[in-house]
Design a protein around this motif. Structure first.
Motif, PDB file in Angstrom:
ATOM      1  N   MET A 274       0.855  -1.163   0.000  1.00 58.62           N
ATOM      2  CA  MET A 274       0.000   0.000   0.000  1.00 58.62           C
ATOM      3  C   MET A 274       0.910   1.236   0.000  1.00 58.62           C
ATOM      4  O   MET A 274       1.832   1.338   0.792  1.00 58.62           O
ATOM      5  N   SER A 275       0.596   2.166  -0.872  1.00 55.15           N
ATOM      6  CA  SER A 275       1.405   3.375  -0.957  1.00 55.15           C
ATOM      7  C   SER A 275       1.118   4.284   0.242  1.00 55.15           C
ATOM      8  O   SER A 275       0.131   4.107   0.965  1.00 55.15           O
ATOM      9  N   GLU A 276       1.986   5.255   0.420  1.00 56.41           N
ATOM     10  CA  GLU A 276       1.812   6.190   1.531  1.00 56.41           C
ATOM     11  C   GLU A 276       0.499   6.964   1.390  1.00 56.41           C
ATOM     12  O   GLU A 276      -0.219   7.184   2.366  1.00 56.41           O
ATOM     13  N   SER A 277       0.152   7.350   0.171  1.00 59.74           N
ATOM     14  CA  SER A 277      -1.102   8.075  -0.075  1.00 59.74           C
ATOM     15  C   SER A 277      -2.306   7.206   0.257  1.00 59.74           C
ATOM     16  O   SER A 277      -3.270   7.667   0.879  1.00 59.74           O
ATOM     17  N   GLU A 278      -2.274   5.957  -0.166  1.00 59.02           N
ATOM     18  CA  GLU A 278      -3.381   5.041   0.119  1.00 59.02           C
ATOM     19  C   GLU A 278      -3.530   4.816   1.624  1.00 59.02           C
ATOM     20  O   GLU A 278      -4.648   4.734   2.142  1.00 59.02           O
ATOM     21  N   GLU A 279      -2.405   4.729   2.304  1.00 61.43           N
ATOM     22  CA  GLU A 279      -2.420   4.543   3.746  1.00 61.43           C
ATOM     23  C   GLU A 279      -3.042   5.765   4.446  1.00 61.43           C
ATOM     24  O   GLU A 279      -3.851   5.624   5.363  1.00 61.43           O
ATOM     25  N   LYS A 280      -2.682   6.955   3.985  1.00 58.24           N
ATOM     26  CA  LYS A 280      -3.245   8.174   4.558  1.00 58.24           C
ATOM     27  C   LYS A 280      -4.747   8.246   4.303  1.00 58.24           C
ATOM     28  O   LYS A 280      -5.521   8.639   5.185  1.00 58.24           O
ATOM     29  N   ILE A 281      -5.173   7.861   3.102  1.00 57.37           N
ATOM     30  CA  ILE A 281      -6.601   7.861   2.773  1.00 57.37           C
ATOM     31  C   ILE A 281      -7.342   6.878   3.662  1.00 57.37           C
ATOM     32  O   ILE A 281      -8.413   7.191   4.202  1.00 57.37           O
ATOM     33  N   THR A 282      -6.794   5.707   3.854  1.00 54.01           N
ATOM     34  CA  THR A 282      -7.408   4.701   4.719  1.00 54.01           C
ATOM     35  C   THR A 282      -7.528   5.222   6.145  1.00 54.01           C
ATOM     36  O   THR A 282      -8.570   5.065   6.789  1.00 54.01           O
ATOM     37  N   ASN A 283      -6.479   5.860   6.635  1.00 50.80           N
ATOM     38  CA  ASN A 283      -6.511   6.427   7.987  1.00 50.80           C
ATOM     39  C   ASN A 283      -7.579   7.512   8.106  1.00 50.80           C
ATOM     40  O   ASN A 283      -8.290   7.586   9.106  1.00 50.80           O
ATOM     41  N   LEU A 284      -7.685   8.358   7.079  1.00 48.03           N
ATOM     42  CA  LEU A 284      -8.701   9.413   7.091  1.00 48.03           C
ATOM     43  C   LEU A 284     -10.110   8.828   7.040  1.00 48.03           C
ATOM     44  O   LEU A 284     -11.014   9.314   7.731  1.00 48.03           O
ATOM     45  N   GLU A 285     -10.312   7.781   6.256  1.00 46.18           N
ATOM     46  CA  GLU A 285     -11.622   7.126   6.189  1.00 46.18           C
ATOM     47  C   GLU A 285     -11.999   6.540   7.545  1.00 46.18           C
ATOM     48  O   GLU A 285     -13.149   6.651   7.978  1.00 46.18           O
ATOM     49  N   GLU A 286     -11.028   5.932   8.224  1.00 45.28           N
ATOM     50  CA  GLU A 286     -11.283   5.379   9.552  1.00 45.28           C
ATOM     51  C   GLU A 286     -11.611   6.491  10.545  1.00 45.28           C
ATOM     52  O   GLU A 286     -12.511   6.344  11.383  1.00 45.28           O
TER      53      GLU A 286
END
Length: 86
Positions: free
Chosen positions: A1-13
């Motif tokens: 998972m890219s850093e951007s995808e990880e940040k998006i996932t964290n924001l969604e959570e």
């Protein structure tokens, strides 16, 4: 998972957690308002009481910058949650 995808996932959570907290607070306020009305034996109209009180009191300072009109929107939402008459 890219850093951007990880940040998006964290924001969604975070958004889901904030939604849950908001809904829980709304339910708790409704329950407490209903309980207070039952104890008082009449419709206390807490929303109107809040608006009257806040109009007489010194405004509470927010701990963050807010756009124009924010305070009025906040007060109306608080009053609505407390059971302001329509």
């Amino acid at each position: 998972m890219s850093e951007s995808e990880e940040k998006i996932t964290n924001l969604e959570e975070l958004v889901l957690e904030l939604q849950l907290e908001t809904h829980a607070a709304k339910v708790a306020i409704a329950v407490l308002s209903t309980a207070l009305n039952s104890v008082m034996g009449k419709e206390t109209n807490l929303g109107e009481m809040y608006l009257t009180g806040i109009a007489r009191a010194k405004p509470v300072e927010l701990n963050h910058p807010a756009p124009d009109g924010y305070r009025e929107k906040l007060d109306e939402r608080v009053a609505a949650l407390l059971g302001k008459s329509k």
